[in-house]
Design an enzyme around this catalytic site. Structure first.
Site, short mmCIF file in Angstrom:
data_model
loop_
_atom_site.label_atom_id
_atom_site.label_comp_id
_atom_site.label_asym_id
_atom_site.label_seq_id
_atom_site.Cartn_x
_atom_site.Cartn_y
_atom_site.Cartn_z
N THR A 1 0.83 -1.21 0.00
CA THR A 1 0.00 0.00 0.00
C THR A 1 0.86 1.26 0.00
OG1 THR A 1 -1.75 -1.19 1.18
CG2 THR A 1 -1.84 1.22 1.22
N GLU A 2 1.92 1.24 0.78
CA GLU A 2 2.75 2.42 0.93
C GLU A 2 3.66 2.67 -0.28
OE1 GLU A 2 2.77 4.78 3.15
OE2 GLU A 2 1.57 3.95 4.76
N SER A 3 4.30 1.61 -0.81
CA SER A 3 5.35 1.84 -1.80
C SER A 3 5.36 0.89 -2.98
CB SER A 3 6.72 1.72 -1.10
OG SER A 3 6.96 0.37 -0.74
N TYR B 1 -7.29 3.95 3.13
CA TYR B 1 -6.03 3.29 3.46
C TYR B 1 -6.29 2.05 4.30
CZ TYR B 1 -1.36 2.60 5.41
OH TYR B 1 -0.15 2.06 5.78
#
Length: 191
Positions: free
Chosen positions: A58-60, A166
């Site tokens: 999700t982040e990167s 998120y």
């Protein structure tokens, strides 16, 4: 009889092709890189490897050199103030920001942060994900407000749309990653 055999063989071929396409799509959408570090630090900090994979994806999208417009860096998109706070509390001395893109360093610090959040929120992974995105102070504030939490332990409503999305994404990705890891759909390994 020949037509029936030909039909069955064609159906089998199409099923094999379909399964291969699904497998490829899963591998593209849900990669697993840096598996050794994910397992190492998930175990060290008593976290689900599926959750760690979900946060990283999700982040990167598993890019070590990822950097947000707000300054978050690395696989787990750690903000400089979070890095400073975490490394101080982890007892890391002589920390260098030049190492934050190193998967071992980034995953270690990111998992430590997730472990800290786990302790703050009694292992509630939805609250952990919300705090990872919006900050622990915001989540604690929401838990204390009956507009957002009816019992002070779970969030009924997340006022930040970005954080709500998120949390949904991380939790759904976690479910997929747990299936992948449990069924050995593909071996967790360094890529």
């Amino acid at each position: 009889m020949f037509r029936l055999v030909k039909f069955i063989l064609q159906a089998i071929l199409w099923v094999i092709i379909l399964l291969f396409v699904i497998y490829c799509a899963i591998c593209i959408m849900f990669p697993i890189k840096y598996g050794e570090q994910i397992i190492k630090y998930s175990d060290k900090y008593d976290l689900s490897p599926g959750l760690v994979c979900a946060v990283i994806n999700t982040e990167s999208r598993f890019k070590t050199d990822a950097q947000s417009h707000k300054g978050a860096r690395g696989l787990m998109q750690l903000m400089p103030n979070t890095i400073d706070w975490a490394t101080e509390n982890m007892g890391i001395t002589n920390f260098s920001y030049a190492t934050i893109e190193d998967p071992d360093v980034n995953i270690d610090i990111g998992c430590w942060v997730l472990h800290y959040l786990s302790e703050q929120f009694n292992g509630n992974e939805e609250l952990m994900a919300a705090a990872y995105n919006a900050g622990i102070g915001n989540v604690k504030k929401w838990l204390g407000d009956t507009k957002y939490s009816s019992d002070g332990e779970y969030l009924d409503y997340i006022p930040y749309g970005e954080t709500e999305k998120y949390v949904e994404k991380v939790m759904s990705y976690k479910t997929v990653y747990e299936i992948i890891l449990r069924t050995d759909l593909y071996e967790i390994a360094d890529n």
